[in-house]
Motif scaffolding. Structure first.
Motif, PDB file in Angstrom:
ATOM      1  N   LEU A  37       0.829  -1.200   0.000  1.00 50.48           N
ATOM      2  CA  LEU A  37       0.000   0.000   0.000  1.00 50.48           C
ATOM      3  C   LEU A  37       0.864   1.252   0.000  1.00 50.48           C
ATOM      4  N   ASP A  38       2.053   1.137  -0.592  1.00 51.91           N
ATOM      5  CA  ASP A  38       2.917   2.303  -0.739  1.00 51.91           C
ATOM      6  C   ASP A  38       2.173   3.380  -1.532  1.00 51.91           C
ATOM      7  N   GLY A  39       2.218   4.605  -1.023  1.00 46.84           N
ATOM      8  CA  GLY A  39       1.556   5.709  -1.705  1.00 46.84           C
ATOM      9  C   GLY A  39       0.132   5.946  -1.243  1.00 46.84           C
ATOM     10  N   TRP A  40      -0.336   5.125  -0.297  1.00 42.86           N
ATOM     11  CA  TRP A  40      -1.700   5.249   0.224  1.00 42.86           C
ATOM     12  C   TRP A  40      -1.661   5.456   1.739  1.00 42.86           C
ATOM     13  N   THR A  41      -2.635   6.167   2.260  1.00 41.43           N
ATOM     14  CA  THR A  41      -2.792   6.364   3.697  1.00 41.43           C
ATOM     15  C   THR A  41      -4.214   5.991   4.096  1.00 41.43           C
ATOM     16  N   ALA A  42      -4.340   5.206   5.156  1.00 40.05           N
ATOM     17  CA  ALA A  42      -5.657   4.772   5.622  1.00 40.05           C
ATOM     18  C   ALA A  42      -6.230   5.763   6.629  1.00 40.05           C
ATOM     19  N   VAL A  43      -7.545   6.001   6.511  1.00 39.42           N
ATOM     20  CA  VAL A  43      -8.284   6.837   7.459  1.00 39.42           C
ATOM     21  C   VAL A  43      -9.509   6.040   7.873  1.00 39.42           C
ATOM     22  N   LEU A  44      -9.677   5.801   9.163  1.00 40.75           N
ATOM     23  CA  LEU A  44     -10.792   5.005   9.659  1.00 40.75           C
ATOM     24  C   LEU A  44     -11.586   5.781  10.701  1.00 40.75           C
ATOM     25  N   ALA A  45     -12.824   5.344  10.917  1.00 43.12           N
ATOM     26  CA  ALA A  45     -13.723   6.038  11.834  1.00 43.12           C
ATOM     27  C   ALA A  45     -13.368   5.790  13.294  1.00 43.12           C
ATOM     28  N   ASP A  46     -12.552   4.768  13.560  1.00 44.35           N
ATOM     29  CA  ASP A  46     -12.123   4.501  14.929  1.00 44.35           C
ATOM     30  C   ASP A  46     -10.657   4.111  14.923  1.00 44.35           C
ATOM     31  N   ASP A  47     -10.172   3.615  16.050  1.00 45.49           N
ATOM     32  CA  ASP A  47      -8.743   3.334  16.166  1.00 45.49           C
ATOM     33  C   ASP A  47      -8.372   1.901  15.780  1.00 45.49           C
ATOM     34  N   THR A  48      -9.220   1.241  14.991  1.00 46.23           N
ATOM     35  CA  THR A  48      -8.907  -0.092  14.483  1.00 46.23           C
ATOM     36  C   THR A  48      -7.592  -0.063  13.696  1.00 46.23           C
ATOM     37  N   ASP A  49      -6.792  -1.088  13.841  1.00 45.91           N
ATOM     38  CA  ASP A  49      -5.541  -1.190  13.087  1.00 45.91           C
ATOM     39  C   ASP A  49      -5.883  -1.303  11.602  1.00 45.91           C
ATOM     40  N   PRO A  50      -5.439  -0.359  10.756  1.00 45.55           N
ATOM     41  CA  PRO A  50      -5.757  -0.399   9.322  1.00 45.55           C
ATOM     42  C   PRO A  50      -5.361  -1.710   8.654  1.00 45.55           C
ATOM     43  N   LYS A  51      -4.332  -2.389   9.200  1.00 47.77           N
ATOM     44  CA  LYS A  51      -3.870  -3.632   8.583  1.00 47.77           C
ATOM     45  C   LYS A  51      -4.903  -4.749   8.697  1.00 47.77           C
ATOM     46  N   THR A  52      -5.851  -4.601   9.633  1.00 47.70           N
ATOM     47  CA  THR A  52      -6.916  -5.593   9.755  1.00 47.70           C
ATOM     48  C   THR A  52      -8.081  -5.288   8.823  1.00 47.70           C
ATOM     49  N   VAL A  53      -8.049  -4.124   8.196  1.00 48.50           N
ATOM     50  CA  VAL A  53      -9.118  -3.703   7.279  1.00 48.50           C
ATOM     51  C   VAL A  53      -8.653  -3.805   5.828  1.00 48.50           C
ATOM     52  N   TRP A  54      -7.441  -3.308   5.567  1.00 48.37           N
ATOM     53  CA  TRP A  54      -6.878  -3.289   4.227  1.00 48.37           C
ATOM     54  C   TRP A  54      -5.665  -4.211   4.177  1.00 48.37           C
ATOM     55  N   SER A  55      -5.617  -5.079   3.183  1.00 47.03           N
ATOM     56  CA  SER A  55      -4.482  -5.988   3.043  1.00 47.03           C
ATOM     57  C   SER A  55      -4.229  -6.263   1.569  1.00 47.03           C
ATOM     58  N   VAL A  56      -3.029  -6.741   1.289  1.00 44.58           N
ATOM     59  CA  VAL A  56      -2.639  -7.077  -0.080  1.00 44.58           C
ATOM     60  C   VAL A  56      -2.289  -8.549  -0.129  1.00 44.58           C
ATOM     61  N   GLU A  57      -2.924  -9.275  -1.048  1.00 46.91           N
ATOM     62  CA  GLU A  57      -2.665 -10.706  -1.183  1.00 46.91           C
ATOM     63  C   GLU A  57      -2.938 -11.129  -2.618  1.00 46.91           C
ATOM     64  N   ASP A  58      -2.029 -11.922  -3.174  1.00 46.55           N
ATOM     65  CA  ASP A  58      -2.168 -12.429  -4.546  1.00 46.55           C
ATOM     66  C   ASP A  58      -2.378 -11.310  -5.550  1.00 46.55           C
TER      67      ASP A  58
END
Length: 221
Positions: A37-58
């Motif tokens: 996710l180079d070049g991207w920044t996550a913004v979430l409504a709470d303090d959830t770890d972004p890595k549990t929401v957004w991931s890269v696979e295959d």
């Protein structure tokens, strides 16, 4: 409506040698490299770890859909054609592509922008967020049904593929106009947008989804 579609197609911009900042017109910019996710920044409504929401696979960008939020490009863009492929990986629901994103939290977690809807069955609708846009149907019978508060419905039904299959959305942003195609079909057109440049964002809004082949091509003058 067919006349409006014809006008959009006749005015579709071509590519030529021209620079928009450090981006050259006609030369695609790969926004998602399929590895990180180079070049991207996550913004979430709470303090959830972004890595549990957004991931890269295959080679795919995966989003759980919860909590609400988005990822945004660290770069801002103006005058471009954006191509995004997506598919639902579970029960289909709601998500979207945000263009011209700027001021954070203009509406709850969402930034000021124009949202191009990906919601199943409604891909291509506009939702204005801290902004305004017009569609070329004023005076046409049924116009009042096409504009419902912040929502501006798309013109064409049946453009989406069956749930689980890949779809492709193309969003062409030219100055204050936005043209939307879904799987090659022209589905919406807006003009007099009050926002014309900013980050590109992908939403997390309730349903698991995968993205790939996210490419932005700067337009010529």
């Amino acid at each position: 409506m067919s006349a409006a579609f014809t006008l959009v197609l006749l005015c579709a911009p071509g590519f030529a040698d021209h620079h928009e900042g450090d981006a050259k017109a006609g030369e695609p910019i790969v926004l998602f490299d399929g590895k990180s996710l180079d070049g991207w920044t996550a913004v979430l409504a709470d303090d959830t770890d972004p890595k549990t929401v957004w991931s890269v696979e295959d080679g795919l960008l995966r989003c759980t859909g919860r909590p609400k939020g988005y990822i945004k490009t660290d770069r801002q863009f103006k005058n471009y054609s954006l191509s995004v492929k997506w598919r639902w990986t579970g029960k289909p629901g709601n998500n979207g592509v945000l263009v011209h994103a700027t001021t954070p939290n203009a509406l709850n977690v969402w930034p000021m922008c124009q949202e191009v809807q990906l919601m199943n069955g409604n891909a291509g609708d506009f939702w204005v967020i801290g902004s305004e846009i017009k569609i070329p149907l004023e005076g046409v019978p049924g116009y009042e049904k096409m504009v419902q508060g912040r929502r501006h419905l798309n013109f064409v039904d049946g453009a989406e593929n069956p749930v689980g299959e890949w779809n492709e959305m193309t969003v062409i942003c030219r100055d204050a106009t936005i043209t939307v195609l879904v799987n090659g079909k022209l589905v919406n057109y807006g003009f007099d947008s009050t926002v014309t440049e900013g980050s590109v964002c992908l939403q997390s809004e309730g349903a698991p989804i995968e993205y790939k082949d996210i490419v932005l091509t700067p337009l010529a003058d």
